[in-house]
Design an enzyme around this catalytic site. Structure first.
Site, PDB file in Angstrom:
ATOM      1  N   HIS A 224      46.579  66.577 -31.692  1.00 27.52           N
ATOM      2  CA  HIS A 224      47.152  66.440 -30.475  1.00 27.52           C
ATOM      3  C   HIS A 224      48.606  66.780 -30.263  1.00 27.52           C
ATOM      4  O   HIS A 224      49.064  66.548 -29.094  1.00 27.52           O
ATOM      5  CB  HIS A 224      46.810  65.123 -29.957  1.00 27.52           C
TER       6      HIS A 224
HETATM    7  C1  UD1 Z   1      50.654  59.951 -26.870  1.00 28.69           C
HETATM    8  C2  UD1 Z   1      51.691  59.548 -27.655  1.00 28.69           C
HETATM    9  C3  UD1 Z   1      51.755  59.895 -29.207  1.00 28.69           C
HETATM   10  C4  UD1 Z   1      50.505  59.406 -29.838  1.00 28.69           C
HETATM   11  C5  UD1 Z   1      49.097  59.914 -28.646  1.00 28.69           C
HETATM   12  C6  UD1 Z   1      47.962  59.317 -29.241  1.00 28.69           C
HETATM   13  C7  UD1 Z   1      54.154  59.635 -26.485  1.00 28.69           C
HETATM   14  C8  UD1 Z   1      55.273  60.368 -26.432  1.00 28.69           C
HETATM   15  N1  UD1 Z   1      52.950  60.220 -26.981  1.00 28.69           N
HETATM   16  O1  UD1 Z   1      50.473  61.278 -26.930  1.00 28.69           O
HETATM   17  O2  UD1 Z   1      52.594  59.395 -29.993  1.00 28.69           O
HETATM   18  O3  UD1 Z   1      50.216  59.832 -30.935  1.00 28.69           O
HETATM   19  O4  UD1 Z   1      49.158  59.320 -27.480  1.00 28.69           O
HETATM   20  O5  UD1 Z   1      46.746  59.622 -28.287  1.00 28.69           O
HETATM   21  O6  UD1 Z   1      53.921  58.658 -26.167  1.00 28.69           O
HETATM   22  N2  UD1 Z   1      45.209  62.484 -20.868  1.00 28.69           N
HETATM   23  C9  UD1 Z   1      43.798  62.067 -20.293  1.00 28.69           C
HETATM   24  N3  UD1 Z   1      43.436  60.946 -20.200  1.00 28.69           N
HETATM   25  C10 UD1 Z   1      44.163  59.945 -20.750  1.00 28.69           C
HETATM   26  C11 UD1 Z   1      45.498  60.209 -21.342  1.00 28.69           C
HETATM   27  C12 UD1 Z   1      45.915  61.421 -21.254  1.00 28.69           C
HETATM   28  O7  UD1 Z   1      43.255  63.381 -19.859  1.00 28.69           O
HETATM   29  O8  UD1 Z   1      43.509  58.969 -20.738  1.00 28.69           O
HETATM   30  C13 UD1 Z   1      45.700  63.964 -20.995  1.00 28.69           C
HETATM   31  C14 UD1 Z   1      46.622  64.287 -19.609  1.00 28.69           C
HETATM   32  O9  UD1 Z   1      46.608  65.502 -19.471  1.00 28.69           O
HETATM   33  C15 UD1 Z   1      48.180  64.129 -20.253  1.00 28.69           C
HETATM   34  C16 UD1 Z   1      47.718  64.440 -21.772  1.00 28.69           C
HETATM   35  O10 UD1 Z   1      46.588  64.023 -22.090  1.00 28.69           O
HETATM   36  O11 UD1 Z   1      48.790  64.587 -19.512  1.00 28.69           O
HETATM   37  C17 UD1 Z   1      48.692  63.746 -22.791  1.00 28.69           C
HETATM   38  O12 UD1 Z   1      48.686  62.433 -22.757  1.00 28.69           O
HETATM   39  P1  UD1 Z   1      50.233  61.708 -23.083  1.00 28.69           P
HETATM   40  O13 UD1 Z   1      49.820  60.168 -23.115  1.00 28.69           O
HETATM   41  O14 UD1 Z   1      51.224  62.018 -22.136  1.00 28.69           O
HETATM   42  O15 UD1 Z   1      50.446  62.008 -24.596  1.00 28.69           O
HETATM   43  P2  UD1 Z   1      49.595  62.015 -25.652  1.00 28.69           P
HETATM   44  O16 UD1 Z   1      49.473  63.502 -26.101  1.00 28.69           O
HETATM   45  O17 UD1 Z   1      48.124  61.416 -25.598  1.00 28.69           O
END
Ligand code: UD1
Length: 384
Positions: A224
């Site tokens: 991820h």
């Molecule tokens: C975040 C953390 C990372 C952690 C990871 C665990 C930061 C900077 N990053 O990264 O350190 O290892 O979580 O998973 O805080 N999305 C969904 N549903 C959700 C959540 C996210 O569809 O419930 C999608 C969205 O398109 C979103 C993308 O995933 O934009 C990324 O989510 P985000 O929380 O920004 O970062 P992670 O890559 O999950």
């Protein structure tokens, strides 16, 4: 004593669950009188990225939901600070407890100190020394501001001392994630592997052969990190390696993060991925299922920090798809099961063919014993 703790993203839930259990125990058995509020910033919000963790780990639902959701880093951090401030002003806890290194960790550490509340950071002192990682920035901010630093290992303590943190603020307590692993491992081991795979089959790939998955004979993959999945060249290199080298030898089980699934679709790699026999893409799975998959895996390939630590304790040989790690204790050189391979095709290939022959050899750093949360709570209660 009044505590307020913060969760935002998936790995945070696993870290806060043992602390909540320790608080319940202290109140129930010893009349400790600890008041506790749990705040969820809402960074992760899909049921399988959030609620399933509360249900499986038996954590009470958050007292306050900030509902911040997805967005750029600035949006997530800024909106969390704005939404968190009135909660702190109204509750005025003795301590705010933040865990890990996600955007919630950074945002809430700043708000806590602006409101003059004592701040405790669980998993302090981890350093990748890579300022391109958003998590490294979050760690630096949190540790610069914290009044109590709870560390997983002695390397983390040394990092903090080098940065000028005074010794009396640093508490080596072990790894709180391993508390959760120890509390749930028996239950997880009883889950049926076929059930997990069939129940979660997404039909993302139509002709998957579910019957070729045997205990101890599959690879488990998670990815991820933006550095691996946001760059088409990096993602394509990793997919090629998984398809040509790994899937050619053993089935792959890959619970896929929404970010990665979206990138595979956006970059047009889905057709290529769908055709591969033995590549099983699952939606994100909850904690127990992930632990069960790890227990039965021959080898793990991951860019997740937490999984690297779990692989060590379970003994699963692990290719860390990163060029650096903030968790050097997990590396082979320090007794762990992990090897850094970045997303470099040659390094991935060499390490895979070497590590696939290794037996499971568990490695447990000092104090990764399932009692970390109790140690943290003892410190917090005696220091307030
Ligand atoms: C975040 C953390 C990372 C952690 C990871 C665990 C930061 C900077 N990053 O990264 O350190 O290892 O979580 O998973 O805080 N999305 C969904 N549903 C959700 C959540 C996210 O569809 O419930 C999608 C969205 O398109 C979103 C993308 O995933 O934009 C990324 O989510 P985000 O929380 O920004 O970062 P992670 O890559 O999950």
């Amino acid at each position: 004593m009044k505590l307020l703790s913060v969760v935002g993203a998936r790995p945070n839930f696993v870290k806060i669950a043992p602390l909540m259990r320790a608080i319940e125990n202290a109140n129930g058995k010893f009349n400790a009188g600890i008041q506790h509020k749990l705040v969820h910033t809402g960074q992760h919000y899909d049921a399988e990225m959030s609620q399933s963790f509360f249900d499986e780990l038996g954590i009470a639902y958050p007292d306050v939901e900030l509902g911040v959701g997805s967005g750029s880093h600035a949006q997530q951090v800024g909106q969390t600070m704005i939404a968190f401030e009135p909660v702190v002003q109204e509750y005025r806890p003795d301590w705010i407890v933040i865990v890990g290194d996600v955007n919630a960790t950074c945002a809430c550490s700043i708000t806590a100190k602006k409101e003059h509340i004592k701040l405790a950071h669980v998993e302090a002192g981890l350093r990748s020394f890579d300022l391109d990682m958003p998590e490294e920035l979050n760690r630096l901010v949190a540790d610069r501001l914290a009044d109590a630093h709870f560390t997983t290992d002695s390397i983390a303590c040394t990092n903090l001392i080098r940065e000028g943190v005074s010794q009396e603020k640093i508490h080596l307590v072990g790894n709180i994630m391993i508390d959760t692993l120890e509390a749930t491992r028996k239950k997880a081991s009883e889950l049926d592997l076929d059930w997990i795979i069939k129940q979660n089959e997404t039909n993302y790939m139509a002709d998957s052969d579910l019957n070729n998955i045997r205990e101890g004979q599959y690879a488990m993959v998670t990815l991820h990190r933006p550095s691996n999945v946001d760059d088409p060249a990096a993602l394509s290199g990793i997919l090629n390696f998984l398809i040509k080298e790994v899937a050619a030898e053993m089935p792959i089980i890959w619970p896929i993060h929404p970010r990665t699934r979206n990138r595979i679709l956006d970059m047009g790699f889905d057709d290529q991925v769908k055709k591969v026999r033995g590549l099983h893409l699952l939606p994100p799975v909850g904690y127990m299922k992930m632990l069960r998959l790890n227990l039965g895996a021959k080898i793990a390939l991951t860019d997740s920090g937490g999984l690297q630590e779990e692989c060590c304790v379970l003994g699963t040989p692990c290719l860390t798809l990163r060029f650096n790690t903030e968790r050097p204790v997990t590396l082979e050189a320090n007794g762990g099961t992990c090897v850094l391979v970045g997303n470099d095709p040659e390094r991935m290939r060499d390490a895979f063919h070497r590590k696939k022959k290794e037996p499971k050899t568990p490695f447990r750093p000092p104090l990764w014993d399932g009692r970390t949360a109790v140690r943290i709570l003892e410190k917090l209660t005696t220091q307030s």
